[in-house]
Design a protein around this motif. Structure first.
Motif, PDB file in Angstrom:
ATOM      1  N   ASP A   1      51.753  54.695  20.304  1.00 56.09           N
ATOM      2  CA  ASP A   1      52.216  53.786  21.363  1.00 56.09           C
ATOM      3  C   ASP A   1      53.563  54.145  21.987  1.00 56.09           C
ATOM      4  OD1 ASP A   1      53.808  53.208  19.250  1.00 56.09           O
ATOM      5  OD2 ASP A   1      53.076  51.180  18.925  1.00 56.09           O
TER       6      ASP A   1
ATOM      7  N   ARG B   1      56.470  48.869  22.799  1.00 58.27           N
ATOM      8  CA  ARG B   1      55.184  49.511  22.994  1.00 58.27           C
ATOM      9  C   ARG B   1      54.986  49.818  24.480  1.00 58.27           C
ATOM     10  NH1 ARG B   1      49.908  49.831  21.298  1.00 58.27           N
ATOM     11  NH2 ARG B   1      49.914  49.865  19.038  1.00 58.27           N
TER      12      ARG B   1
ATOM     13  N   ASP C   1      53.390  57.400  15.959  1.00 61.79           N
ATOM     14  CA  ASP C   1      52.443  56.378  16.413  1.00 61.79           C
ATOM     15  C   ASP C   1      51.968  56.687  17.827  1.00 61.79           C
ATOM     16  OD1 ASP C   1      52.742  55.103  14.050  1.00 61.79           O
ATOM     17  OD2 ASP C   1      53.878  53.395  14.830  1.00 61.79           O
TER      18      ASP C   1
ATOM     19  N   GLN D   1      56.463  54.166  20.784  1.00 68.70           N
ATOM     20  CA  GLN D   1      57.620  53.351  20.383  1.00 68.70           C
ATOM     21  C   GLN D   1      58.709  54.234  19.795  1.00 68.70           C
ATOM     22  OE1 GLN D   1      55.524  49.898  18.164  1.00 68.70           O
ATOM     23  NE2 GLN D   1      57.414  49.094  18.997  1.00 68.70           N
TER      24      GLN D   1
ATOM     25  N   ARG E   1      64.341  52.672  18.809  1.00 68.08           N
ATOM     26  CA  ARG E   1      62.926  52.288  18.831  1.00 68.08           C
ATOM     27  C   ARG E   1      62.675  51.461  20.084  1.00 68.08           C
ATOM     28  NH1 ARG E   1      57.944  52.509  15.602  1.00 68.08           N
ATOM     29  NH2 ARG E   1      57.067  50.440  15.517  1.00 68.08           N
TER      30      ARG E   1
HETATM   31 MG    MG Z   1      53.755  50.322  17.365  1.00 71.23          MG
END
Ligand code: MG
Ligand code: UDP
Length: 321
Positions: free
Chosen positions: A111, A214, A109, A113, A211
């Motif tokens: 962002d 963001r 992704d 994360q 994880r």
């Molecule tokens: Mg995300």
């Protein structure tokens, strides 16, 4: 045949779907470039390895950021889709566009994360001969309580319905070129990669990571999109809801038989109680069940309609390669 697809220094592409990510894409690319450089210098990956950003019809400056990064370092390449087609389709566009020029692809992704340092471990697993390496979250500390529980419920439900998805794995994964080649033979429009990849087979491994929250920008998955994503996951992989309709129908049929017998018996014995409740309740009940059943059947009908049309899943606007 043996292991000819396995390479010493595989050529890697990192595919990054981006939708309105101007707030974070610059930093993401800087960090990704850093990881790629480290891997290249240790000869873990081929010198020609690159990052491939797919701009999913963003309405902000995302594409400009990608172009700027490409001008600064051609390791960053990009694809601009003509319209917003959603995370899964953007990802697919990236995978299918680069597959001919690489040995393996990692999707991540935009962002930050996912822990991009895990890319190193993924490459190691690939070199050991795994075709698929799932990035699995250790815990969901960064998520809201609601997202945590709704996600857990989603995985449980999918498993109960017989859909093989990996617990706590989203779309951070490495796949080999032959997995992408196999993926390209799946023609469905309602794309749910998390369900399809385990269906393909081949040797798979998992790596675990934390994880994070963001880095910047807002989530592109508000509740409405999350629910529709989960529902797509269920109806694209399972006919269990349809079976449920049949089961409910059968139970009602049996109940009706018993009711008829009782009514007949009452009449014969002379227990005639012509009540309003006993007339109206079954009507409501059966009416409700029927509407629900029609709704569920309609869901699948809608799916078939979309699949039959076989519209292109994405349309390319331009490419920086
Ligand atoms: Mg995300
Ligand atoms: N994304 C996309 N198209 C969309 C929505 C999202 O390409 O229509 C991308 C987004 O830019 C990000 C990834 O999909 O790279 C995951 O989205 P997000 O981080 O918003 O989802 P969350 O992590 O909150 O579930």
């Amino acid at each position: 045949m043996a292991d000819e697809w396995k390479k010493e220094s595989p050529k890697l592409a990192v595919v990054v779907p981006c939708y309105n990510e101007e707030a974070v894409i610059g930093e993401t690319l800087t960090e990704l470039l850093d990881v790629i450089k480290r891997l290249k210098s240790s000869s873990a990956i081929d010198e020609g390895s690159f990052i491939y950003c797919v701009d999913d019809g963003s309405r902000d400056r995302t594409w400009d950021c990608i172009s700027d990064a490409h001008s600064g370092d051609a390791t960053v390449k990009g694809l601009k889709l003509a319209a917003n087609k959603g995370h899964q389709n953007a990802l697919l566009a990236g995978l299918l566009s680069v597959r001919d020029s690489v040995d393996c692809i990692i999707s991540v992704d935009a962002d930050l994360q996912d822990d991009i340092n895990s890319i190193v471990d993924m490459i190691e697993k690939f070199s050991e001969g795994y075709d698929i390496v799932y990035g699995v979250r250790k815990k969901r500390a960064a998520d809201s309580v609601f997202k945590h529980y709704s996600a857990a419920l989603f995985y449980k439900m999918m498993h109960a319905l017989g859909v093989k998805i990996i617990y706590n794995h989203a779309d951070f994964r490495l796949i080999s070129r032959r997995v992408v080649d196999s993926l390209s033979t799946f023609g469905e429009v309602n794309l749910f990669l998390r369900g399809i990849i385990p269906l393909i087979g081949f040797r798979a491994a998992s790596i675990f990571y934390e994880r994070k929250a963001r880095k910047a920008g807002k989530t592109k998955y508000p509740l409405k999109k999350m629910l529709s994503f989960a529902w797509d996951g269920v109806t694209s992989f399972s006919v269990a809801p349809l079976r449920l309709v049949t089961a409910v129908g059968a139970i009602i049929f049996l109940a009706t038989l018993a009711m008829s017998a009782w009514a007949l018996y009452s009449k014969i014995v002379g227990l005639v109680l012509p009540g309003w409740t006993s007339t109206v309740l079954p009507i409501y009940f059966i009416g409700g069940i029927q509407v629900m059943c029609i709704g569920i059947i309609g869901e699948y009908l809608g799916k078939i309609y979309m699949e039959v049309k076989a519209r292109p899943r994405y349309i390319k606007d331009m490419e920086l390669f």
